[in-house]
Structures are given as C-alpha cells and as structure tokens.
Enzyme design. Structure first.
Site, PDB file in Angstrom:
ATOM      1  N   GLY A 169       0.855  -1.194   0.000  1.00 52.58           N
ATOM      2  CA  GLY A 169       0.000   0.000   0.000  1.00 52.58           C
ATOM      3  C   GLY A 169       0.881   1.231   0.000  1.00 52.58           C
ATOM      4  O   GLY A 169       1.048   1.924  -1.002  1.00 52.58           O
ATOM      5  N   TYR A 189       1.800   8.869  15.174  1.00 53.81           N
ATOM      6  CA  TYR A 189       2.948   7.942  15.194  1.00 53.81           C
ATOM      7  C   TYR A 189       4.290   8.656  15.323  1.00 53.81           C
ATOM      8  O   TYR A 189       5.331   8.042  15.050  1.00 53.81           O
ATOM      9  CB  TYR A 189       3.020   7.129  13.891  1.00 53.81           C
ATOM     10  CG  TYR A 189       1.739   6.551  13.384  1.00 53.81           C
ATOM     11  CD1 TYR A 189       1.023   5.609  14.112  1.00 53.81           C
ATOM     12  CD2 TYR A 189       1.238   6.927  12.144  1.00 53.81           C
ATOM     13  CE1 TYR A 189      -0.145   5.060  13.616  1.00 53.81           C
ATOM     14  CE2 TYR A 189       0.066   6.386  11.631  1.00 53.81           C
ATOM     15  CZ  TYR A 189      -0.625   5.453  12.381  1.00 53.81           C
ATOM     16  OH  TYR A 189      -1.772   4.910  11.887  1.00 53.81           O
ATOM     17  N   CYS A 244      -7.039  22.801  16.777  1.00 55.25           N
ATOM     18  CA  CYS A 244      -6.993  23.297  18.149  1.00 55.25           C
ATOM     19  C   CYS A 244      -6.467  22.266  19.122  1.00 55.25           C
ATOM     20  O   CYS A 244      -7.228  21.752  19.955  1.00 55.25           O
ATOM     21  CB  CYS A 244      -8.375  23.780  18.545  1.00 55.25           C
ATOM     22  SG  CYS A 244      -8.764  25.245  17.618  1.00 55.25           S
TER      23      CYS A 244
HETATM   24  N1  LLP Z   1      -2.110  -5.978   3.964  1.00 53.69           N
HETATM   25  C1  LLP Z   1      -2.648  -5.923   5.186  1.00 53.69           C
HETATM   26  C2  LLP Z   1      -3.368  -7.092   5.711  1.00 53.69           C
HETATM   27  C3  LLP Z   1      -2.513  -4.765   5.973  1.00 53.69           C
HETATM   28  O1  LLP Z   1      -3.038  -4.728   7.198  1.00 53.69           O
HETATM   29  C4  LLP Z   1      -1.796  -3.657   5.457  1.00 53.69           C
HETATM   30  C5  LLP Z   1      -1.640  -2.420   6.240  1.00 53.69           C
HETATM   31  C6  LLP Z   1      -1.266  -3.750   4.161  1.00 53.69           C
HETATM   32  C7  LLP Z   1      -1.423  -4.925   3.447  1.00 53.69           C
HETATM   33  C8  LLP Z   1      -0.491  -2.622   3.530  1.00 53.69           C
HETATM   34  O2  LLP Z   1       0.666  -2.354   4.214  1.00 53.69           O
HETATM   35  P1  LLP Z   1       1.702  -1.268   3.646  1.00 53.69           P
HETATM   36  O3  LLP Z   1       2.295  -1.818   2.370  1.00 53.69           O
HETATM   37  O4  LLP Z   1       0.941  -0.023   3.398  1.00 53.69           O
HETATM   38  O5  LLP Z   1       2.713  -1.127   4.716  1.00 53.69           O
HETATM   39  N2  LLP Z   1      -1.940   3.914   9.185  1.00 53.69           N
HETATM   40  C9  LLP Z   1      -0.588   3.419   9.348  1.00 53.69           C
HETATM   41  C10 LLP Z   1      -0.361   2.182   8.518  1.00 53.69           C
HETATM   42  C11 LLP Z   1      -1.277   1.062   8.869  1.00 53.69           C
HETATM   43  C12 LLP Z   1      -1.075  -0.155   7.997  1.00 53.69           C
HETATM   44  C13 LLP Z   1      -2.171  -1.131   8.226  1.00 53.69           C
HETATM   45  N3  LLP Z   1      -2.105  -2.300   7.405  1.00 53.69           N
HETATM   46  C14 LLP Z   1       0.396   4.506   8.974  1.00 53.69           C
HETATM   47  O6  LLP Z   1      -0.024   5.612   8.600  1.00 53.69           O
HETATM   48  O7  LLP Z   1       1.609   4.312   9.064  1.00 53.69           O
END
Ligand code: LLP
Length: 440
Positions: A289, A334, A363
């Site tokens: 992602g 984070y 705010c």
């Molecule tokens: N697959 C699953 C089952 C996941 O839970 C996630 C992300 C992905 C794929 C994609 O992961 P990536 O390639 O994006 O690392 N909000 C947080 C990130 C949360 C990720 C949750 N799961 C942030 O802003 O760092």
C-alpha cells in the site's frame, strides 16, 4: 533505485518555482487553493513498473494494491490499468473499486471484524477472495454464503509470530495481535472448514507482518514460516492448498535518514525463500500500500501566523500552516517525520535560513506537522510542499474542528486534473438533521 527509495516524486524539478509532473506548484496552489494533495501520475506508474519488473520471472505472483493507503476512483483506475488487484477492508473500499470498473475476481476482502452487511455486499459483487480472520467470521461467512447458495474462496489470516522493528502500532505479525489465527489455533479452524463449513473453499494462508519495514530478513522469515505452515497443513489434512498471501509492508523514504530497500531486493528475498523449500512456487499474493502510493503524493500548505518563543535563552519559531492533523494525522499519531520546502524557489533562495517548527491549524498543541526543520525565512502567504504524503493521509483524514477536507489533484505531463473535490461548507452540514422540535 526503485521509486519507494526516493523522497520526492520522480518528476520533481526546480525552476523559479517547484515543479511536479511538469506543473508549476505555485500555479496549482493558485488554481485549486490549499491545503492541496497533489499526486504525480508518473511516480505512481513508476513504482507499479518497479514491482512488475522485480517479480517478472515469477508467473504466479498476484499484486494487490492495499487500497487502505489511498482509495479514490481515479487512483483505482490507474492501479487497475497497471494490472494490480485490490486488497480491500471495508464496504467503502469494495464499492469504490467496483464502481471504478475493476474485475471483482481480482479483489480480496480483508479485515478483523467484517460486518454482515459488508460480507453480503462482497458476496453479491463476487469478490475473488476473503481473508478469513477469526472463528466468528468463518461461521458467519459460511452461513451467509449458504443462504446465497455460494461457495467462497478463502485464505486464512494467520499471525506468524514475527516482530518487526517498526512503530509499535503498526506491528501486526506478532502473537499478541488482534488480527488472525495464531499458529496454535489454525488446525481447529481448518478442521471446522473441512468438516462443517461446506460453503468455504480453503485456498491458502495469509499474513501481514507490519508496515514501513526496512529489513528484508523479516520478509524472508515470514515466507519461510508460511511455506512450512502450508506444507504442514497440506500433509496433515491431505490438502493441496497452493496460495500464499504475504501482505504488504515495504517502507518508503520520508526523510534522508530512511533507507528502504529496493523492490527488486524484496522480490529476491521472497523468491529466495521460496526456492529454498519448494520446486513449484505457489500463487503468491503481495499487498503493498504505502510503497505504491506514498512517494507520488505531496501536500501544499499556505503559511499564516507565526510565533517566536524564548525557552531558557533559546528562541524557537513556530510557523502555522492552513492544514495539519486532520489532513495528515501521522505526525501526531505515530511521531512520523516529514520533509518540507518552500515552493517559491527563486524568491526564497534570497532569504536567510532558520530552524522552525511547522504547526497545523487545529486546536490542540499536538498538532505539529514537522518538528525543527531548516527552512528559508517564511512569511504569511508563502507556500510549502510536504513530501511523501500519498499514503495514509487522505485515507485517515477527518473533519476535526469542522474543517472541510482538502482537494486532490493528479498531475501528469504538465496537466492537472481534480480527482477529489474540496469539501464545501454545505458538504459539512449535508449529513446533519435537525429534529422538528429544535427547528427555528
Ligand atoms: N495488507 C494488510 C493485511 C494490511 O493490514 C496492510 C496495512 C497492508 C497490506 C499494507 O501495508 P503497507 O504496504 O501499506 O505497509 N496507518 C498506518 C499504517 C497502517 C497499515 C495497516 N495495514 C500509517 O499511517 O503508518
């Protein structure tokens, strides 16, 4: 170098102003207003090509974009054109993907608490795979599929017990996790599927070990565990499961300190582990992602007020911009770090440099976008660009303080197009309702 190793969009150039995708960012800010999310199409397509090239020798690879990172109809169209499938986690993501014309067999539905309504929608739209997360879901899914007279292809989400050196909140592979079956409970769910859940068709297993990962060893270890688990299950139950979903997690470069690996090296780590144990590589799903969308996105903000404080004889200058934690909650959630620069390059080059803290307009004191960064002396109406905001910014945005959400534009070959309209004040109240007894 792969695109995720770049801090800025690959089309970034400096003239009298900062240009992205051939577009003058000063003009973009004028035309669309700020705060403004800007997505560079060439950067996005660039990382898609990096992934495709890295895995091109492995015919059984299925690349699924984790749409939670950024899910809008235009972004889905681009990923669809690039041949990606979609990892989705809600009715909203499934519906966006569906309405964007995606072949729904290329969609996976993931999540630890899918609602009945979401399961029904996913079944009605013939989503290709469910990643079943827990006992409750398995029973529910079987029951709803039975009512609809459907057999569903599923993977089982497992927690392989790997800890990644990333922020605690985004570790998901360790045993103490709300996600998935741990290795001690997996046999019980398999037995239920074999003996009772006749509407579930088990195809393989799924794991995701975390996000913003820089260590390839973690992926290697994960694949090793999944291979061993898959062969153990196949042997014990005389099955022929041949699908493995290894999740997402590859990191990106938010600041100069960050050293994310090349996508090619990720592919090598994954396939090295496969070749060590298997003659025939099963179907492998990957679900990146962040590494797909982060680098292509930047946010433009306009500077407003500023404040200088004196702490123990040292001065500190706060610069406030017109956005902040509602359009990018990552720094306050984070402690995520970002890099910014002024977009009026020629004008700012004359200004003295100083260390400032860039604060948001929301705010609360924690609404700081960047702590202590060296910038040219900024004044009201100057515009800054914050890099690497493509992932988990818009998708986690809120209307905190009742502020309208930003617009988003797509830039490419000197052309810009709106892909998300800026919310209006009317949009903000459009879902409100006043009971008759309170009307004026
Ligand atoms: N697959 C699953 C089952 C996941 O839970 C996630 C992300 C992905 C794929 C994609 O992961 P990536 O390639 O994006 O690392 N909000 C947080 C990130 C949360 C990720 C949750 N799961 C942030 O802003 O760092």
């Amino acid at each position: 170098m792969s695109v995720n190793q770049s801090l800025k969009p690959i089309t970034t150039t400096y003239k009298e102003h900062l240009f992205i995708g051939g577009c003058d960012t000063v003009e973009l800010a004028k035309k669309y207003g700020t705060p403004l999310y800007v997505i560079d199409e060439a950067t996005l397509r660039g990382i898609c090509k990096d992934y495709k090239n890295a895995f091109k020798e492995y015919k059984n690879i299925r690349m699924m974009y984790a749409s939670k990172a950024l899910c809008t109809s235009a972004i889905v169209r681009i990923l669809d054109e690039e041949g990606f499938g979609f990892d989705t986690v809600s009715a909203g993501e499934i519906y966006t993907v569906y309405k964007s014309g995606v072949d729904m067999s290329k969609v996976l539905f993931n999540g630890n608490n899918k609602s009945k309504k979401e399961i029904e929608l996913a079944l009605d739209l013939n989503v290709g795979r469910f990643s079943v997360d827990n006992f409750y879901e398995a029973e529910l899914l079987n029951q709803i599929a039975n009512q609809k007279n459907k057999k569903v292809d599923i993977l089982l989400r497992i927690t392989p017990g790997i800890e990644c050196h990333t922020h605690e909140y985004i570790q998901t592979g360790q045993i103490d996790s709300k996600f998935g079956f741990d290795l001690n409970t997996i046999d019980s769910i398999i037995e239920l599927i074999i003996n009772q859940y006749k509407n579930l068709n088990l195809r393989g297993i799924h794991a995701h070990i975390g996000s913003q990962i820089f260590e390839l060893q973690s992926f290697y270890d994960e694949v090793e565990i999944l291979i061993k688990e898959l062969s153990r299950i196949n042997k014990k139950y005389n099955l022929n499961l041949d699908e493995m979903n290894i999740g997402g997690g590859l990191g990106v470069k938010y600041t100069e300190k960050d050293t994310p690996p090349n996508v090619k090296d990720l592919a090598d780590a994954i396939t090295r582990a496969m070749h060590k144990y298997l003659a025939d590589i099963p179907t492998i799903y990957i679900e990146p992602g962040r590494s797909i969308i982060s680098t292509s996105g930047v946010t433009l903000y306009t500077v407003g007020s500023s404040k200088t404080v004196n702490i123990n004889g040292k001065t500190k200058r706060y610069i406030a911009v017109d956005g902040g934690m509602a359009d990018n909650p990552r720094p306050s959630m984070y402690q995520a770090e970002y890099v910014a620069e002024g977009i009026n390059i020629e004008k700012l080059a004359q200004k003295p440099k100083e260390v400032v803290t860039i604060a948001g307009r929301y705010c609360e004191s924690g609404d700081i976008l960047i702590n202590e960064i060296e910038m040219p002396h900024l004044e009201p109406d100057d515009i800054i660009c914050v890099y690497n905001t493509g992932a988990y910014n818009y998708s986690m945005a809120s209307n905190y303080n009742r502020v309208e959400k930003n617009a988003m534009v797509l830039v490419n070959n000197s052309q810009s197009d709106i892909i998300v309209n800026r919310e209006s004040l009317e949009d903000l109240i459009s879902h409100d309702s006043i009971p008759d007894r309170l009307r004026k």
